[in-house]
Design a protein around this motif. Structure first.
Motif, short mmCIF file in Angstrom:
data_model
loop_
_atom_site.label_atom_id
_atom_site.label_comp_id
_atom_site.label_asym_id
_atom_site.label_seq_id
_atom_site.Cartn_x
_atom_site.Cartn_y
_atom_site.Cartn_z
N GLN A 48 1.22 -1.13 0.10
CA GLN A 48 0.01 0.34 0.21
C GLN A 48 0.80 1.23 0.07
N ASP A 49 2.03 1.46 1.27
CA ASP A 49 2.62 2.36 0.61
C ASP A 49 3.18 2.44 -0.92
N ASP A 52 1.42 3.89 -2.62
CA ASP A 52 0.72 5.96 -2.53
C ASP A 52 1.82 6.64 -3.04
N LYS A 53 3.25 5.80 -2.61
CA LYS A 53 4.15 7.02 -3.16
C LYS A 53 4.79 6.82 -4.73
N LYS A 55 1.95 6.11 -7.22
CA LYS A 55 0.34 7.19 -7.22
C LYS A 55 1.05 8.99 -6.81
#
Length: 144
Positions: A48-49, A52-53, A55
């Motif tokens: 998930q991290d 997110d990065k 994106k």
């Protein structure tokens, strides 16, 4: 009768060992299941991290203002360091040439002095040596 009694005791001890082993195995299964769940949670969080990065980078959110300032600061100092390094290299080469020239001059003066020592009296040699040292010192200080 004693053989039967002995066999019953062995069976009972074996049963106790089996029950203890079963209990240890169950505890180990529980511990492994907890560790596996923790590992899965960490993996999910990591993925998930990363998403997110990615994106954030795709959206154009690059380095923060503070990071941009640090990058500019480091680039500026890199350029000035390169410039100073080149200046020092040139100065070092110049000083090496001067050193070799002065070394050759010193060798010539020493040879002259040795030749003069053989011809002159001790007082005259000392006077000439002191005069020569003074002239050499003046030239050295005037060149700097």
């Amino acid at each position: 009768m004693s053989i039967i009694f002995f066999l019953l005791i062995n069976i009972r001890v074996s049963k106790e060992h089996r029950e203890q082993s079963q209990k240890d195995l169950n505890e180990l299964k529980i511990a492994v299941a907890k560790e596996l769940q923790t590992s899965r949670n960490l993996h999910t969080q990591f993925v998930q991290d990363i998403k997110d990065k990615c994106k954030a980078m795709a959206a154009g959110n690059g380095p923060s203002t503070g990071q941009k300032y640090k990058i500019k600061f480091l680039e500026a100092h890199l350029e000035s360091t390169k410039k100073r390094s080149n200046e020092l290299a040139v100065e070092n080469a110049k000083l090496r040439r001067e050193l070799s020239a002065k070394s050759a001059r010193l060798n010539a003066l020493e040879a002259t002095l040795k030749g003069a020592k053989g011809c002159a009296t001790p007082d005259q040699t000392r006077l000439e040596f002191n005069t020569l040292v003074k002239r050499l010192a003046k030239k050295t200080f005037s060149q700097r």
